[in-house]
Motif scaffolding. Structure first.
Motif, PDB file in Angstrom:
ATOM      1  N   CYS A 355       0.827  -1.213   0.000  1.00 43.76           N
ATOM      2  CA  CYS A 355       0.000   0.000   0.000  1.00 43.76           C
ATOM      3  C   CYS A 355       0.859   1.259   0.000  1.00 43.76           C
ATOM      4  O   CYS A 355       0.536   2.245  -0.673  1.00 43.76           O
ATOM      5  N   LYS A 356       1.960   1.235   0.749  1.00 40.36           N
ATOM      6  CA  LYS A 356       2.843   2.402   0.806  1.00 40.36           C
ATOM      7  C   LYS A 356       3.498   2.686  -0.545  1.00 40.36           C
ATOM      8  O   LYS A 356       3.825   3.824  -0.855  1.00 40.36           O
ATOM      9  N   LEU A 357       3.677   1.627  -1.355  1.00 40.63           N
ATOM     10  CA  LEU A 357       4.255   1.804  -2.691  1.00 40.63           C
ATOM     11  C   LEU A 357       3.178   2.032  -3.746  1.00 40.63           C
ATOM     12  O   LEU A 357       3.478   2.136  -4.939  1.00 40.63           O
ATOM     13  N   GLY A 358       1.917   2.084  -3.295  1.00 36.97           N
ATOM     14  CA  GLY A 358       0.811   2.323  -4.221  1.00 36.97           C
ATOM     15  C   GLY A 358       0.381   1.110  -5.006  1.00 36.97           C
ATOM     16  O   GLY A 358      -0.428   1.210  -5.938  1.00 36.97           O
ATOM     17  N   LYS A 359       0.884  -0.076  -4.646  1.00 37.52           N
ATOM     18  CA  LYS A 359       0.523  -1.312  -5.358  1.00 37.52           C
ATOM     19  C   LYS A 359      -0.692  -1.951  -4.690  1.00 37.52           C
ATOM     20  O   LYS A 359      -0.620  -3.009  -4.057  1.00 37.52           O
ATOM     21  N   LEU A 360      -1.829  -1.278  -4.855  1.00 39.33           N
ATOM     22  CA  LEU A 360      -3.043  -1.688  -4.148  1.00 39.33           C
ATOM     23  C   LEU A 360      -3.646  -2.959  -4.716  1.00 39.33           C
ATOM     24  O   LEU A 360      -4.257  -3.744  -3.985  1.00 39.33           O
ATOM     25  N   ASP A 361      -3.498  -3.172  -6.023  1.00 38.79           N
ATOM     26  CA  ASP A 361      -4.020  -4.406  -6.618  1.00 38.79           C
ATOM     27  C   ASP A 361      -3.288  -5.623  -6.066  1.00 38.79           C
ATOM     28  O   ASP A 361      -3.906  -6.654  -5.759  1.00 38.79           O
ATOM     29  N   GLY A 388      -5.121   2.879   2.212  1.00 38.52           N
ATOM     30  CA  GLY A 388      -4.427   2.985   0.931  1.00 38.52           C
ATOM     31  C   GLY A 388      -5.381   3.278  -0.214  1.00 38.52           C
ATOM     32  O   GLY A 388      -5.092   4.111  -1.084  1.00 38.52           O
ATOM     33  N   LEU A 389      -6.534   2.617  -0.207  1.00 39.43           N
ATOM     34  CA  LEU A 389      -7.536   2.844  -1.256  1.00 39.43           C
ATOM     35  C   LEU A 389      -8.088   4.267  -1.196  1.00 39.43           C
ATOM     36  O   LEU A 389      -8.294   4.909  -2.228  1.00 39.43           O
ATOM     37  N   LYS A 391      -6.569   6.919  -0.075  1.00 44.43           N
ATOM     38  CA  LYS A 391      -5.548   7.893  -0.458  1.00 44.43           C
ATOM     39  C   LYS A 391      -5.455   8.083  -1.965  1.00 44.43           C
ATOM     40  O   LYS A 391      -5.065   9.150  -2.441  1.00 44.43           O
ATOM     41  N   VAL A 392      -5.789   7.021  -2.729  1.00 38.18           N
ATOM     42  CA  VAL A 392      -5.723   7.132  -4.194  1.00 38.18           C
ATOM     43  C   VAL A 392      -7.105   7.383  -4.794  1.00 38.18           C
ATOM     44  O   VAL A 392      -7.297   7.280  -6.007  1.00 38.18           O
ATOM     45  N   LYS A 394      -9.927   5.674  -4.372  1.00 38.16           N
ATOM     46  CA  LYS A 394     -10.799   4.504  -4.601  1.00 38.16           C
ATOM     47  C   LYS A 394     -11.678   4.281  -3.372  1.00 38.16           C
ATOM     48  O   LYS A 394     -11.595   3.259  -2.686  1.00 38.16           O
TER      49      LYS A 394
END
Length: 673
Positions: A355-361, A388-389, A391-392, A394
């Motif tokens: 999540c910290k790297l933005g790799k939510l999938d 995490g979701l 923050k982007v 979603k």
């Protein structure tokens, strides 16, 4: 009540099952027992409820030591039939009925009836019965379970002075442990210092209890001093002693001292166990020293210690914090190859790293795999992914996950609510955010400053500053103290709404409350003053900012430069550019756009090329190549063609910079693989 009495009596007869039972005596016993318990059990319960167990404990060590009172005046009529102890022949120093007394005392203290227990002890003392130390230890432990440390301490001194039984180090350690469990660390140290007066010779357990207590309150140097004192008492440190100290040093990031102690431990013939290695590995991972952590795990295997889930979790967490997800995944595969089953912490750590790297999938896939393997996520797992979701942007996926979390009966917490409220506010769904805030309060979770700040920010961005002010006042009414971020949000919202007077009032409240403004807060008010055309006040605030040691950023300077350009004061704007360069703040694309517009507005656009080329030269000369390349790129986008010298100095600087970066990358590749 009679059933309880009979149940308490049964062990007495089980112990005497090989003897011939005197039936008339038994009938006499049960009759007396029923009568005694009916009159005493309720009063003993009341005595316990009214005892000091439910009042604040005294902090005075001497009060606890000298506070015991004589029970001579207490009624010694305890719930026992005298007849059951009469007529039995004495067997050495042990009289018939002593075991019964011991069982009764253990039952009384286990149920918290300490007043009745004291009466039984007094009767035993008067009858000259045997009082064994293990009985006193049981009583001390019961005082500890009832959170009555002062009573446990007083009772220790009663053992010798009142019951004529010299306590050993076992009793001493029991009291010490009770004090430590209640986090009465100073009292525990005082009690330890009285060991000579009590005639106690400490053993390794004594030192282990104290070392653990001192490390718990981060007094590792004191624990190490005790460790050095052990040889004078002919005590050899064991694996627990070393592990406690190593863990204490690692928690304070004193890694080298911990490593030195680990080497000393092995040199002294005390072999570390898995817990010892885990403490050291966790400390190294926390520090980011993953190379030594991996080497230590190899050493751990050579020593015959098998890594467990704690070992692997520490390594995975360390790699995730460094953003090295491939390394973390490699450790996970190694963990499974060694038949060590990943737990909730393992998966949650990986999800957090992704999540910290933005790799939510990828994080969502880990969660699905976790559920497939029958590993139940906890609130941290869900909250990390939901945050995490949000923050982007979603938010709907986060809400879906929220519903899934509630359906799985996973307990929620204030952090989850705050993350969702923040996400909804950023997504513009203010009404849903308000509903969640109400639901949060209804379920007993207290919204904190962050929660309120998210809602205030959402309302301000929705141009609903009035409601934002209402929420602000509600936050203050509930006793929450705003931080610099909270003040910045409201001040910025008020300034954007054109209410500079109210923003200034909030600023004054902030200063009066002792909350120091940060660069964001200063920039918000400077922006409001500039928009209101109050440039002198804005510059005064900039000077105040510099005097207080708060470094302005490019946003602060852009706001002021834009304000002066709009007033056609291009020379004052250029002075601010000089000032920002002097303070080490590089211009951005926005800075260049503002200056271009200002020069055009003043009719000096023909001088723009020369001005920006000089800017590139000054930045490149100082080695600030990123700033120079930013200005050069802005020039090109605006259709200006730099001269050959400007190109040369910028390209040369970039090439040198890339060589440095390439050398760093090569070095990292050689070290980390």
């Amino acid at each position: 009540m009679s059933k309880v009495a009979l149940n308490r009596a049964m062990p007495i007869f089980r112990q005497r099952k090989r003897r011939k039972i005197n039936l008339p005596l038994c009938e006499c016993f049960f009759a007396h027992l029923r009568q005694s318990f009916s009159s005493h059990s309720s009063s003993d319960a009341e005595d316990y409820r009214d005892s000091d167990a439910h009042t604040p404990q005294s902090d005075n060590y001497n009060d606890a030591r000298n506070g015991f009172t004589s029970d001579e005046e207490e009624e010694d009529d305890i719930p026992l039939a005298r007849g059951i102890f009469e007529g039995g022949s004495e067997m050495g120093s042990y009289k018939q009925g002593d075991a019964t007394y011991h069982i009764l005392i253990e039952r009384l203290v286990s149920s918290g009836q300490f007043s009745a227990m004291k009466k039984v002890l007094n009767r035993m003392r008067k009858e000259g019965r045997v009082l064994q130390e293990k009985l006193f230890i049981s009583i001390i432990k019961s005082y500890g379970n009832a959170h009555m440390p002062n009573e446990a301490l007083s009772f220790f001194y009663e053992i010798l002075e009142k019951y004529d039984c010299k306590p050993s180090v076992r009793s001493f350690n029991s009291v010490l442990n009770v004090l430590v469990q209640e986090r009465l660390f100073n009292e525990a140290l005082q009690f330890y210092s009285d060991k000579k007066a009590a005639g106690i010779r400490p053993n390794v357990l004594t030192f282990n209890i104290l070392c653990k207590a001192l490390c718990q309150c981060n007094r590792v140097d004191g624990a190490y001093q005790l460790f050095q004192e052990m040889p004078t008492w002919h005590c050899d440190p064991d694996v627990f002693t070393y592990t406690t100290l190593i863990n204490g040093f690692c928690k304070l990031n004193r890694i080298e001292e911990a490593m030195s102690l680990l080497d000393e431990m092995q040199a002294d013939g005390c072999f570390p166990n898995t817990v010892t290695f885990n403490a050291m590995i966790h400390g190294l991972c926390k520090r980011g020293d993953m190379i030594r952590a991996l080497k230590l795990m190899d050493n751990m295997l050579l020593k015959g210690c098998t890594p467990n889930e704690v070992t692997y979790n520490s390594l995975i967490d360390g790699f995730c914090k460094q953003g090295k997800l491939k390394k973390a995944s490699k450790v996970l595969h190694q963990m499974m190859e060694k038949k060590c089953i990943p737990n909730t912490i393992t998966y949650s750590t990986l999800i957090n790293g992704l999540c910290k790297l933005g790799k939510l999938d990828d994080a969502a896939k880990i969660l699905s795999g976790m559920l497939e393997r029958g590993c139940r996520p906890n609130v941290f797992t869900y909250s990390t992914l939901m945050s995490g979701l949000c923050k982007v942007g979603k938010v709907q996926e986060a809400i879906k996950l929220w519903d899934e979390m509630k359906n799985s009966n996973c307990e929620t917490n204030a952090f989850v609510y705050s993350a969702l409220i923040d996400g909804l506010c950023k997504g513009g769904d203010i009404n849903r955010a308000k509903e969640l805030l109400w639901e949060m309060s209804e379920k007993g979770f207290i919204p904190n400053v962050v929660t309120y700040s998210s809602l205030i920010d959402g309302l301000c961005k929705a141009s609903n500053v009035h409601d934002a002010t209402v929420v602000w006042n509600e936050m203050l009414d509930k006793g929450h103290v705003p931080n610099a971020f909270s003040y910045s949000i409201l001040i910025h919202g008020l300034c954007e709404d054109g209410n500079i007077e109210e923003a200034t009032k909030i600023w004054k409240n902030m200063m009066d409350s002792g909350c120091n403004p940060d660069v964001v807060t200063y920039s918000a008010l400077i922006n409001g003053l500039c928009k209101a055309g109050r440039m002198d006040e804005a510059v005064t605030l900039l000077d105040e900012m510099l005097c207080k040691g708060c470094q302005p950023d490019v946003v602060t300077y852009n706001t002021l430069i834009d304000g002066f350009c709009k007033q056609n004061n291009i020379y004052r704007a250029m002075d601010l550019v000089d000032e920002m360069l002097h303070l080490g703040c590089d211009p951005s694309f926005r800075t260049c756009d503002i200056l271009m517009s200002g020069l055009r507005q003043c009719g000096k656009i023909d001088n723009a090329g020369d001005f920006f080329e000089e800017l590139v030269f000054r930045l490149a000369k100082k080695g600030r190549i990123h700033g120079a390349s930013t200005v050069l790129e802005a020039l090109l986008k605006k259709g200006f063609v730099p001269d050959i010298y400007t190109w040369t100095i910028t390209v040369k600087g970039l090439c040198n910079l890339r060589k440095v970066y390439r050398a760093i990358d090569d070095c990292c590749t050689k070290v980390y693989g």
